[in-house]
Design a protein around this motif. Structure first.
Motif, mmCIF file in Angstrom:
data_model
loop_
_atom_site.group_PDB
_atom_site.id
_atom_site.type_symbol
_atom_site.label_atom_id
_atom_site.label_comp_id
_atom_site.label_asym_id
_atom_site.label_seq_id
_atom_site.Cartn_x
_atom_site.Cartn_y
_atom_site.Cartn_z
ATOM 1 N N TRP A 152 -5.636 6.882 -4.237
ATOM 2 C CA TRP A 152 -6.714 6.935 -3.363
ATOM 3 C C TRP A 152 -7.641 8.008 -3.526
ATOM 4 O O TRP A 152 -7.373 9.267 -3.724
ATOM 5 N N LEU A 189 -2.761 -1.485 9.805
ATOM 6 C CA LEU A 189 -3.567 -1.136 8.492
ATOM 7 C C LEU A 189 -4.626 -0.417 8.907
ATOM 8 O O LEU A 189 -5.618 -0.924 9.351
ATOM 9 N N ALA A 211 1.436 3.766 -2.992
ATOM 10 C CA ALA A 211 1.197 5.402 -3.052
ATOM 11 C C ALA A 211 2.196 6.336 -3.403
ATOM 12 O O ALA A 211 2.107 7.308 -3.994
ATOM 13 N N ARG A 212 3.582 5.787 -2.854
ATOM 14 C CA ARG A 212 4.538 6.615 -3.332
ATOM 15 C C ARG A 212 4.922 6.691 -4.865
ATOM 16 O O ARG A 212 5.140 7.740 -5.374
ATOM 17 N N ARG A 264 0.994 -1.339 -0.104
ATOM 18 C CA ARG A 264 0.016 -0.246 0.087
ATOM 19 C C ARG A 264 1.014 1.197 0.041
ATOM 20 O O ARG A 264 0.646 2.152 -0.641
ATOM 21 N N GLY A 265 1.897 1.421 1.147
ATOM 22 C CA GLY A 265 2.901 2.296 0.997
ATOM 23 C C GLY A 265 3.471 2.610 -0.638
ATOM 24 O O GLY A 265 3.756 3.603 -0.930
ATOM 25 N N GLN A 286 2.771 9.020 -6.724
ATOM 26 C CA GLN A 286 3.329 10.575 -6.573
ATOM 27 C C GLN A 286 4.196 10.581 -7.865
ATOM 28 O O GLN A 286 3.997 12.021 -8.162
ATOM 29 N N ALA A 319 -6.359 6.695 2.878
ATOM 30 C CA ALA A 319 -5.155 6.385 2.073
ATOM 31 C C ALA A 319 -3.759 6.005 2.854
ATOM 32 O O ALA A 319 -3.692 6.766 3.791
ATOM 33 N N PRO A 320 -3.100 5.187 2.266
ATOM 34 C CA PRO A 320 -2.101 4.921 2.952
ATOM 35 C C PRO A 320 -0.859 5.994 3.165
ATOM 36 O O PRO A 320 -1.045 6.991 2.263
ATOM 37 N N LYS A 321 -0.157 5.978 4.032
ATOM 38 C CA LYS A 321 0.770 7.164 4.123
ATOM 39 C C LYS A 321 2.098 6.883 3.016
ATOM 40 O O LYS A 321 2.189 5.881 2.817
ATOM 41 N N THR A 322 2.510 8.055 2.446
ATOM 42 C CA THR A 322 3.759 7.781 1.666
ATOM 43 C C THR A 322 4.912 8.257 2.346
ATOM 44 O O THR A 322 6.046 8.022 1.443
ATOM 45 N N SER A 323 4.951 8.496 3.601
ATOM 46 C CA SER A 323 6.466 8.650 3.917
ATOM 47 C C SER A 323 6.689 7.782 5.307
ATOM 48 O O SER A 323 5.876 6.780 5.808
#
Lengths: 439, 86
Positions: A409, B77, A334-335, A330-331, A338, B82-86
């Protein structure tokens, strides 16, 4: 004047709004067409003649006022339980959350869309209502699990349908039948009365003939405006292995050509741990299998029964490991989203297989079509993000090909921008094609 | 459409070699016993198919047994966001 179900959903809604078509005339024409034409497809095994007339009499004003839709058997309706394509009432009759949103926009439910039983297959070859068939070739699968939704829309029986997607169930049949299929973001709508609430992977899906129609439906379902913007100049990431490298070359070529014709900036990207997505999906989903009664189990097809029962034996040790991988992916996704606007891949690695042979040949070998399709779809369900399948070609054998786009998302609107751009780039040749079963 | 992915061992090349007669019987006895404890009755034909599916699923799930748990920490989870990106 042509039959109103040969029009887009937008044209129907506009004609109703302007008074050029009465809602009663549209409903009666739709019911007549469903009764007259659906038998070879079996897309809509239950037609609500009286209930839909009654609903129209009380329909509120709204963007979908008087527009007929079908609804997958996973959603409870006020007058009918959700049966999930079994012989059993699994969720009592009630106004399910997704249904309420469409009803409140004025939509009229005219029938139950057929589906793969329990939503556990990508072919549509098992259902208490019988097999559903592909309007492009009646010897081929309509797909699943929302196969009746896709087949009915493709065959011009209705202009839109509410489906669902726990592992590709909207995108796969959309791809097989040559319609647009949008899976919305996980949790974006109320889940009460919806069978998908029993898993952490499911979200409602919408099936319509093109991006514009899907936008109207999605605005109603999500209860927010999804205004259109340009879909040109998008940055597209492709994860080659396995999504492109292990797809039928004819399918992959059509998808690549569509992106090229759209003028998008396409680059190969790496999604960390993508190779673990299927295992993480499987490790968690088998733990979410509901408890089924002996009577229900006995009524299922042998394959469905075996799938459910085998899932019950899966060792619990896989669940926390699956969740850790899920969290990481998931992470990572999402990255990645970007750096690019969308991830793109073929919606299904092959076109719709024949009803009597649901194994397909990929570059890596011969494989069950369910396994191949879930591998292509489950990343979206694992991560909860929205995704869309758009028709972008026809195979040499005359079967549709779909391109899948995966967005960040909550970004359904941008997916629809991209879908409409793809349609314009191809002069709408694939969304305006009419299958033989619709003529 | 979800649990269909369980038949991950469905590749023709992988299943027949893994299913021997003696292990099938052993598996079937265990499976039947387990189902009975849950009040579920299954037939012999079901058990053969269940074993094929089960072996296929384990073949896919095996990858999870080999992940480096330090590389995959338990982050929790929050699936509704939305999942975190950092």
């Amino acid at each position: 004047m042509s039959h109103p179900q040969d029009w887009t959903l937008r044209a129907q809604a506009e004609a109703l709004r302007k008074g050029e078509l009465s809602a009663v005339a549209l409903l009666e024409a739709t019911l007549e067409r469903l009764h007259a034409r659906d038998a070879p497809l079996n897309s809509t095994p239950v037609i609500f003649d009286e209930e839909s007339r009654d609903a129209l009499a009380h329909a509120p004003a709204g963007a979908l006022h008087g527009v007929p839709l079908t609804v997958k058997d996973m959603f409870a309706l006020p007058w009918r339980a959700a049966r999930n394509a079994t012989h059993f009432d699994l969720i009592p009759a009630s106004a399910s959350g997704p249904y309420r949103n469409l009803r409140d926009a004025g939509a009229i439910v005219v029938g139950v869309a057929n589906q793969h039983e329990l939503g556990i297959g990508s072919t549509g070859t098992a259902s208490a209502y019988g097999v559903m068939k592909n309007p492009w070739n009646l010897e081929h699968c309509a797909g699943g699990s929302s196969g009746g939704s896709a087949a009915g829309v493709a065959a011009r029986l209705v202009a839109g349908s509410l489906g669902s997607d726990s592992g590709g169930s909207t995108r796969i049949p959309a791809s097989y039948c040559g319609v647009v299929g949008l899976k919305v973001t996980y949790g974006a709508v109320p889940y009460d009365g919806y069978f998908g609430s029993s898993t952490t992977f499911s979200a409602p899906g919408l099936l319509a003939r093109d991006g514009g129609d899907t936008r109207v439906l999605a605005s109603a379902l999500l209860q927010r405006p999804l205004s259109a913007q340009s879909g040109s100049g998008l940055r597209i990431g492709v994860v080659r292995d396995p999504y492109w490298d292990d797809a039928d070359p004819e399918v992959a070529d059509a998808c690549e050509r569509a992106m090229r014709d759209a003028g998008w900036h396409v680059s190969t990207v790496h999604l960390e741990n993508a190779e673990l997505a299927s295992a993480a999906y499987l490790g968690r989903i088998v733990a979410e299998v509901g408890l089924l009664s002996n009577d229900l189990l006995a009524s299922l097809s042998p394959a469905s029964r075996a799938l459910v029962l085998a899932g019950m034996l899966s060792p619990a040790r896989f669940v926390p490991r699956a969740d850790r991988v899920r969290s990481a992916i998931r992470g990572a996704l999402a990255r990645l989203l970007q750096a690019v606007d969308f991830i793109a891949l073929p919606s299904t690695p092959t076109c719709a297989p024949p009803l009597n042979d649901t194994w397909v040949t990929l570059p890596s070998g011969r494989i069950s079509v369910d396994v191949a399709n879930v591998r292509q779809s489950c990343l979206v369900n694992l991560t909860g993000v929205p995704s869309i399948s758009v028709p972008v070609g026809l195979s040499r054998s005359g079967l549709p090909i779909g391109l899948q786009l995966i967005a960040p998302w909550g970004n359904e609107s941008r997916l629809l921008d991209a879908a409409e751009h793809l349609e314009r780039s191809s002069d709408r040749q694939y969304v305006d094609l009419v299958p033989s079963a619709a003529s | 459409m979800w649990i269909a992915s369980i038949c991950g061992g469905g590749r023709v090349v992988s299943t027949p070699t893994k299913v021997g007669k003696s292990s099938m019987n052993e598996f079937q006895e265990w499976a039947r016993r387990t189902y009975r404890q849950s009040g579920i009755e299954v037939g012999d034909d079901d058990l053969e198919l269940i074993e094929l599916v089960y072996i296929g699923a384990l073949g896919q799930l095996d990858a999870l047994d080999h992940i480096d748990l330090e590389k995959f920490p338990a982050l929790g989870l929050d699936l509704r966001h939305a999942p975190k990106t950092s």
